[in-house]
Design an enzyme around this catalytic site. Structure first.
Site, PDB file in Angstrom:
ATOM      1  N   ASP A  55      38.472 -39.292  91.388  1.00  0.00           N
ATOM      2  CA  ASP A  55      37.883 -39.225  90.047  1.00  0.00           C
ATOM      3  C   ASP A  55      38.882 -39.816  89.061  1.00  0.00           C
ATOM      4  O   ASP A  55      40.013 -39.346  88.962  1.00  0.00           O
ATOM      5  CB  ASP A  55      37.583 -37.762  89.690  1.00  0.00           C
ATOM      6  CG  ASP A  55      37.040 -37.630  88.280  1.00  0.00           C
ATOM      7  OD1 ASP A  55      36.008 -38.253  87.984  1.00  0.00           O
ATOM      8  OD2 ASP A  55      37.655 -36.920  87.464  1.00  0.00           O
ATOM      9  N   GLU A 114      33.922 -43.574  91.909  1.00  0.00           N
ATOM     10  CA  GLU A 114      32.765 -43.658  91.024  1.00  0.00           C
ATOM     11  C   GLU A 114      32.734 -45.035  90.364  1.00  0.00           C
ATOM     12  O   GLU A 114      33.775 -45.626  90.122  1.00  0.00           O
ATOM     13  CB  GLU A 114      32.857 -42.579  89.950  1.00  0.00           C
ATOM     14  CG  GLU A 114      31.531 -41.949  89.663  1.00  0.00           C
ATOM     15  CD  GLU A 114      31.684 -40.684  88.821  1.00  0.00           C
ATOM     16  OE1 GLU A 114      30.674 -40.086  88.505  1.00  0.00           O
ATOM     17  OE2 GLU A 114      32.816 -40.319  88.478  1.00  0.00           O
ATOM     18  N   CYS A 126      27.914 -27.932  90.637  1.00  0.00           N
ATOM     19  CA  CYS A 126      28.663 -26.928  91.393  1.00  0.00           C
ATOM     20  C   CYS A 126      28.572 -27.288  92.874  1.00  0.00           C
ATOM     21  O   CYS A 126      27.482 -27.483  93.391  1.00  0.00           O
ATOM     22  CB  CYS A 126      28.057 -25.544  91.142  1.00  0.00           C
ATOM     23  SG  CYS A 126      28.726 -24.277  92.216  1.00  0.00           S
ATOM     24  N   CYS A 185      26.915 -24.113  95.130  1.00  0.00           N
ATOM     25  CA  CYS A 185      25.484 -23.799  95.200  1.00  0.00           C
ATOM     26  C   CYS A 185      24.587 -24.934  94.699  1.00  0.00           C
ATOM     27  O   CYS A 185      23.375 -24.840  94.824  1.00  0.00           O
ATOM     28  CB  CYS A 185      25.184 -22.528  94.406  1.00  0.00           C
ATOM     29  SG  CYS A 185      25.303 -22.775  92.638  1.00  0.00           S
ATOM     30  N   CYS A 236      30.277 -21.584  87.067  1.00  0.00           N
ATOM     31  CA  CYS A 236      28.869 -21.759  87.428  1.00  0.00           C
ATOM     32  C   CYS A 236      28.065 -20.504  87.069  1.00  0.00           C
ATOM     33  O   CYS A 236      28.439 -19.402  87.454  1.00  0.00           O
ATOM     34  CB  CYS A 236      28.767 -22.050  88.916  1.00  0.00           C
ATOM     35  SG  CYS A 236      27.082 -22.186  89.499  1.00  0.00           S
ATOM     36  N   CYS A 264      26.557 -19.019  90.726  1.00  0.00           N
ATOM     37  CA  CYS A 264      27.367 -18.379  91.768  1.00  0.00           C
ATOM     38  C   CYS A 264      28.733 -17.922  91.248  1.00  0.00           C
ATOM     39  O   CYS A 264      29.530 -17.379  92.007  1.00  0.00           O
ATOM     40  CB  CYS A 264      27.540 -19.315  92.954  1.00  0.00           C
ATOM     41  SG  CYS A 264      28.602 -20.720  92.612  1.00  0.00           S
ATOM     42  N   ASP A 311      37.962 -32.106  87.079  1.00  0.00           N
ATOM     43  CA  ASP A 311      38.313 -33.348  87.763  1.00  0.00           C
ATOM     44  C   ASP A 311      38.330 -33.189  89.281  1.00  0.00           C
ATOM     45  O   ASP A 311      37.881 -34.059  90.022  1.00  0.00           O
ATOM     46  CB  ASP A 311      39.683 -33.859  87.283  1.00  0.00           C
ATOM     47  CG  ASP A 311      39.669 -34.187  85.801  1.00  0.00           C
ATOM     48  OD1 ASP A 311      38.563 -34.427  85.264  1.00  0.00           O
ATOM     49  OD2 ASP A 311      40.743 -34.191  85.178  1.00  0.00           O
TER      50      ASP A 311
END
Ligand SMILES: [Zn+2]
Length: 381
Positions: free
Chosen positions: A187, A271, A324, A327, A343, A346, A353
């Site tokens: 990232d 990315e 996340c 989940c 989250c 969960c 990052d």
């Protein structure tokens, strides 16, 4: 490899499965119709190439999000959102196959035919049950074979005799060649230069920060000087030399990182970097980051070719820092400032990052395994 098992849902689960079949069929038909209407209503503009010839997955996906909030369509929220998204991806790839002339034009789905929906993620087989989102108690499975390997995608189906099945695609462990079956997700950021899925963080180099200050100073000096004076020429030259110096420091630093990453990993997931289009930022630091990102990608590209590594580029619409990875919940309210988030579903706390790099890795591996329909921005080299 795909495996198919018979499953035995209870009455309550049958109702919820019927909702999934119905919602996915509805989404397919609704967006197939929307795509057809788009073509009919815009024929002139399309033929004159003033607008694109066809709606794509992202157009559909945005509209689906809106649709789910509208009165009369909120029942769509009762289903696993990822299954609805997967339907849109199937529709998109059906269109693409049609344009490549390998398949017929997609047809509307009928409730009297075989029913099915896809579970792209977050399912598991345990104690003769299959668990997936919205089915917390699990559905009974007749497991006639033990599966080993990584589960990629599952499809639930019902035939005309009201029998239910799950088919699971399993990715077999790749045989190790030379201890280099490692994969990494990266990232890129502004605060830190790069965060990797193995936990390594490459900082932005400090000498650069100091040099940027001097660069700004030189730029100011230049703009103050008289247009036709000799001193202006001198200052121009000085500034150009300084730019070169910074560029070399930056390149050296990037070579160190790209060497290390391409030496240690077989699959490298990154990315897409078209970030500058989205963030209009006039700050110098941002501009430097931009240049560095492109240089970083350029270096990785040719080093991967040299060393026989695979570079997988994930398209930039992939919600890498917002999803996340425990989940699958997507945090819609995440802003650029949030370095950490928890989250709602969960309660896992994520470092933004690091989470992004892990999601990039997983998505990249899926693309590399051919399990994700690639959209325009993604590519595999
Ligand atoms: Zn979660």
């Amino acid at each position: 490899m795909a495996y198919k098992f018979r499953i035995y849902p209870n009455e309550e689960q049958k109702i919820l499965l019927a909702k999934h079949f119905g919602s996915c069929r509805f989404v397919w038909n609704y967006f197939l119709n929307q795509r057809k209407e788009y073509y009919i209503n815009n024929k002139e503009d399309i033929e004159a190439k003033r607008i694109k010839g066809c709606l794509n997955y992202y157009d559909n996906s945005k509209d689906l999000t809106k649709l789910k909030k509208q009165d009369g369509f909120q029942w769509l929220n009762e289903c696993n959102a990822q299954s609805l998204q997967a339907t849109l991806k199937h529709l998109d790839s059906s269109y693409k196959m049609f344009f490549r002339k390998t398949h017929q034009f997609p047809k509307f789905k009928n409730k009297n035919n075989k029913q099915s929906f896809t579970i792209p993620q977050f399912f598991k087989l345990e104690n003769n049950k299959i668990y997936f989102p919205k089915f917390k108690n699990g559905i009974k499975v007749k497991e006639h074979k033990k599966l080993d390997g990584k589960f990629v995608v599952a499809t639930i189906s019902k035939n005309c005799n009201n029998q239910y099945y799950v088919s699971i695609i399993v990715e077999k462990e790749v045989k190790t060649l030379d201890n280099l079956q490692k994969a990494i997700g990266i990232d890129l950021g502004i605060k830190d230069f790069a965060t990797c899925s193995n936990g390594v963080v490459y900082e932005n180099i400090k000498p650069l920060k100091r040099k940027i200050k001097k660069l700004k100073y030189l730029q100011r000096q230049l703009s103050k000087s008289n247009k036709f004076s000799g001193i202006r020429k001198k200052r121009q030259l000085k500034l150009a030399k300084y730019h070169l110096k910074i560029s070399n420091i930056r390149k050296d630093y990037l070579h160190k990182i790209t060497n290390q990453i391409s030496n240690e990993n077989q699959i490298i997931c990154l990315e897409d970097l078209a970030v500058s289009n989205m963030i209009k930022n006039h700050k110098l630091a941002q501009a430097i980051s931009d240049v560095s990102w492109h240089e970083f990608k350029r270096q990785l590209e040719y080093k991967c070719k040299w060393k026989g590594r695979q570079l997988v580029i994930i398209d930039r619409f992939f919600p890498s820092s917002r999803m996340c990875d425990v989940c699958g919940t997507i945090n819609q309210s995440l802003t650029l400032k949030d370095r950490e988030w928890t989250c709602d579903n969960c309660e896992t706390t994520h470092n933004r990052d690091l989470l992004a790099s892990r999601n990039i890795l997983r998505q990249g591996l899926n693309i590399a395994a051919g399990m994700v329909v690639k959209s325009e921005g993604s590519c595999c080299q």
